[in-house]
Write a protein that holds these residues in place. Sequence first.
Motif, PDB file in Angstrom:
ATOM      1  N   ALA A   1      23.568 -26.818  73.900  1.00 14.74           N
ATOM      2  CA  ALA A   1      23.622 -25.354  73.850  1.00 14.74           C
ATOM      3  C   ALA A   1      25.076 -24.892  73.724  1.00 14.74           C
ATOM      4  O   ALA A   1      25.378 -23.989  72.938  1.00 14.74           O
ATOM      5  CB  ALA A   1      22.973 -24.776  75.100  1.00 14.74           C
TER       6      ALA A   1
ATOM      7  N   PHE B   1      26.386 -25.533  70.153  1.00 12.38           N
ATOM      8  CA  PHE B   1      25.853 -24.702  69.067  1.00 12.38           C
ATOM      9  C   PHE B   1      25.843 -23.207  69.383  1.00 12.38           C
ATOM     10  O   PHE B   1      25.122 -22.449  68.752  1.00 12.38           O
ATOM     11  CB  PHE B   1      24.447 -25.190  68.681  1.00 12.38           C
TER      12      PHE B   1
ATOM     13  N   ILE C   1      17.813 -23.074  65.377  1.00  9.47           N
ATOM     14  CA  ILE C   1      17.462 -24.257  64.578  1.00  9.47           C
ATOM     15  C   ILE C   1      16.503 -23.838  63.480  1.00  9.47           C
ATOM     16  O   ILE C   1      15.501 -23.176  63.755  1.00  9.47           O
ATOM     17  CB  ILE C   1      16.803 -25.340  65.460  1.00  9.47           C
TER      18      ILE C   1
ATOM     19  N   LYS D   1      20.325 -35.440  62.915  1.00 11.88           N
ATOM     20  CA  LYS D   1      21.119 -34.270  63.287  1.00 11.88           C
ATOM     21  C   LYS D   1      20.794 -33.136  62.323  1.00 11.88           C
ATOM     22  O   LYS D   1      20.466 -33.387  61.167  1.00 11.88           O
ATOM     23  CB  LYS D   1      22.611 -34.600  63.194  1.00 11.88           C
TER      24      LYS D   1
ATOM     25  N   LEU E   1      18.542 -35.512  71.970  1.00  8.23           N
ATOM     26  CA  LEU E   1      17.193 -34.962  72.115  1.00  8.23           C
ATOM     27  C   LEU E   1      16.143 -36.061  72.157  1.00  8.23           C
ATOM     28  O   LEU E   1      15.155 -35.956  72.887  1.00  8.23           O
ATOM     29  CB  LEU E   1      16.888 -33.983  70.981  1.00  8.23           C
TER      30      LEU E   1
HETATM   31  P1  ADP Z   1      23.405 -34.970  69.394  1.00  6.51           P
HETATM   32  O1  ADP Z   1      23.343 -35.903  70.584  1.00  6.51           O
HETATM   33  O2  ADP Z   1      24.125 -35.538  68.237  1.00  6.51           O
HETATM   34  O3  ADP Z   1      23.765 -33.587  69.746  1.00  6.51           O
HETATM   35  P2  ADP Z   1      20.712 -34.169  69.554  1.00  6.51           P
HETATM   36  O4  ADP Z   1      19.544 -35.059  69.392  1.00  6.51           O
HETATM   37  O5  ADP Z   1      21.041 -33.708  70.917  1.00  6.51           O
HETATM   38  O6  ADP Z   1      21.935 -34.897  68.875  1.00  6.51           O
HETATM   39  O7  ADP Z   1      20.496 -32.885  68.635  1.00  6.51           O
HETATM   40  C1  ADP Z   1      20.052 -33.058  67.307  1.00  6.51           C
HETATM   41  C2  ADP Z   1      20.268 -31.799  66.498  1.00  6.51           C
HETATM   42  O8  ADP Z   1      19.491 -30.748  67.028  1.00  6.51           O
HETATM   43  C3  ADP Z   1      21.689 -31.296  66.524  1.00  6.51           C
HETATM   44  O9  ADP Z   1      22.446 -31.955  65.531  1.00  6.51           O
HETATM   45  C4  ADP Z   1      21.489 -29.816  66.203  1.00  6.51           C
HETATM   46  O10 ADP Z   1      21.366 -29.640  64.799  1.00  6.51           O
HETATM   47  C5  ADP Z   1      20.134 -29.491  66.799  1.00  6.51           C
HETATM   48  N1  ADP Z   1      20.255 -28.815  68.099  1.00  6.51           N
HETATM   49  C6  ADP Z   1      20.054 -29.348  69.327  1.00  6.51           C
HETATM   50  N2  ADP Z   1      20.211 -28.417  70.291  1.00  6.51           N
HETATM   51  C7  ADP Z   1      20.532 -27.270  69.669  1.00  6.51           C
HETATM   52  C8  ADP Z   1      20.823 -25.921  70.117  1.00  6.51           C
HETATM   53  N3  ADP Z   1      20.806 -25.601  71.419  1.00  6.51           N
HETATM   54  N4  ADP Z   1      21.093 -24.989  69.178  1.00  6.51           N
HETATM   55  C9  ADP Z   1      21.107 -25.311  67.857  1.00  6.51           C
HETATM   56  N5  ADP Z   1      20.843 -26.541  67.381  1.00  6.51           N
HETATM   57  C10 ADP Z   1      20.566 -27.511  68.264  1.00  6.51           C
END
Ligand code: ADP
Length: 824
Positions: A558, A561, A590, A604, A620
């Motif tokens: 959070a 982004f 997203i 990603k 995630l």
């Molecule tokens: P990383 O560990 O590289 O951050 P994640 O699996 O946590 O990878 O997240 C994957 C993708 O999900 C991120 O690259 C981003 O595009 C999107 N994402 C995750 N959380 C958010 C958020 N809170 N707001 C916007 N995009 C998000």
Amino acid sequence: MRTLFCHSFSLLLLLILPGIKPLAQTLNTPQSFHNLAPHSAFIEDPNNSLNINQVLSTETLARFQKFNQDIPFFGLTRSIFWIHIPLSSMNLPPLLSGNNNWILELGPPKHVQGLDRGGIEMFLVDANGAILSSAQMGSYANTAELKTIRGGFAYRLSGENLHDVFLRVESARELRIPLTLWQENSFYDKSSTADIGLGLEYGILLAMILYNLFLLISIKERSLLFYILVASSQLLFLFLDSKHARLLIPDNNVLFWIINILERDIYLLMGIAYLQFQRVLLDVRQHNQLMDNLLKALIIICTGSLVMSMFTSEKPVQFIYLILIPVSLILILITNVDAIRKGVDTAKVHLAATLAFLSGAGIQLSYQVWQIFPETWLTSQAFHFGMLSQSLMLAFGLAYRYNKLKLEIENAQQLAINNLQHAEKIKDNLLSNVSHELRTPVHSINSLSHITREKLNNTSVPTQEIYENLNLIDNSARRLLKVIDDLLDLASIKNQQITLHLQALNLYLLTEDVLKTAKPLIGNKPIKLLNNIKDETCTVIADEKRLKQILLNLISNAIKFTPKGEINISVEPKDEAHLRLAVTDTGIGISPDEQNQIFNAFEKGNTPVDIQAEGIGLGLAISQRLVELHGSKLDLCKNPGRGTKFSFDLPLTGSEELIKNQGSESGSKRLLKRSDYSPSPLPVSHLKSEKASILIVDDEAINRMVISQQLSGHNVIQASGGAEALSIINKQKPDLVLLDLMMPGMSGYDVCKEIRRTYNQVQLPIIILTARNHLEDLNKGLELGANDYISKPYHHEELIARINNQLKLLPIINQFSGNRTLLK
Ligand code: ADP
């Protein structure tokens, strides 16, 4: 498809209609054949009580009555009929050409083996009523009977001296008996035309069978096999119906027995092949299980009846024809319509084929039984036309299905290629992300340590700058560690090696802790971190370390982004046993097409250039799995308005049983956690122990150096191997041993065992340091007398806390041993 059906039907009618013309035959014009029915007479013998001699008696002869039909037809009857053809008294017109022989063509009915009734017996009678000869039609015992491949029987009569003919006729089916007298030449001419037609039919069917056979060999598609069976059963029908089978096969009892059975059961055989073909072609099992079961049952019943009919007489066979065939037809039609309604394309072709067959059969039957159509070459061949068009249409249906299958396979292949390409892309991304993620902090550490060394040489640089550099180095190292931690976690998740240590946790305090850790990530961004958990006493059941990991992942995402605004951690009640924890931000959100992918490992999203999105796309994926281990699912709110909202459920205290059941999937591989056997470490600040002597046993010099620096408040002694450690302990007992497990020569286990020969756990605590955290390894270490273990990588604070934990007892022990000396 509908037009195809209409065309086939109208084509059939077109072929038939021009042929509908009355059979106007008279005997006074020279012509090739004469219809004898209008000149003949008959009597009915309902009880089968007459023989030829009684028939020839004057009073019986007087009872003979004239036919008022062109083709004598008596319907379904068990009676015997005697027919008188007064050839001797007919004034036949002159012959057209050739010899002066005539051919009398009769019937069917033929005698059907296995049925009680059927067949024609013929008597030639002279003017005085004396019987000149007799013949059982179909037996060919009399040399005057000709082998013909046309529907009925043929008998040669000498042209000079025509005698009266008496026929004894009975039928197992409906009784219909055309009576025609041909001039011999014309009969053969007509027969050869019929032969050409039959030859064509044979040729087309054979070509279809062979073509589909080759196709079957190359593509092994089941429906082709059943099509071949259908076409073969039709070919067999032709072979039997044309009497080719009887005429071509040598006199042999076994073969004739088979032909007899086949002649009787060929319709059933065709029905079975068609039912099975339909099941496969229309994939009935896929879209209507009930219908498929009915079809299967019918196939079994038909096959059973077929076998049974070989050994029984009339009744069961009649049952088969009167019940099974109509039922099969009805079921075929219903299945077809059902399949069309369910969108099976081939069903339309199949229906058209079935209707073409039925129209052919219907037309032939209606002219034979009800005489709706007059007998012409076309109407008499309607059944064959129907059958042939059915066969052709089915082949068309098959080709259509084959093309569709091919297309589906091509699509599947394309999908597989796309997936492969996608996987390849993920791999490339992964490699570039991981290398970037590793390279950036390593580079920073490298350059910053270099700069710091320079600065240290230059005494005028304020210590504040050096301190800031060290902070940056620390951050870079943490970032490196995070990547490695994530990769290790992913491996553990894949191997199902993660086990939860569940306990009651104060959610408010835990969130506060996580927010504190996350705060430095905000940097200069105008973002507020809000703990909106109103109930400060709210307790949930979870694994502390894993729940913190999930929350930190979500909150750090959070922060990453969200350029400005706030990040909100809130709860709402779910049900009696659960609450829903949500992390909401006001960030970039997203996009819908990325929403499903982001939960995949190494995926990603596309982020705007101004967003610094470090990470390798594992956060995630790991969080999702950890949430699943807690018995819930990490949900992304599809429509949060602005920003992003992730949420999941947690069980409230009092629902331990529930989570125990849900979270125990990897119970068998459960790992030993330190919290399983030792109290949680005390906060560092609480531990102000006295200076102790600590022996570090590790073969890696850099590890020894790092730990020495971390334990700078104590007297640190170093040993690079087990033997050295034991000799140091022999000379001067330290207060605590930090022992690496994996060392060349003497392993940590051996060292532990040796130490415990002299000192117990209170006298000399041993903490094992290990990169391995398999249950067996740890158990073994503890069994051999270790007090605690720390798995690498660990936090500086954790190391201190665990050491202090063990050293707490030191003053008491010292005091105790002092008192003993005093006492002594
Ligand atoms: P990383 O560990 O590289 O951050 P994640 O699996 O946590 O990878 O997240 C994957 C993708 O999900 C991120 O690259 C981003 O595009 C999107 N994402 C995750 N959380 C958010 C958020 N809170 N707001 C916007 N995009 C998000």
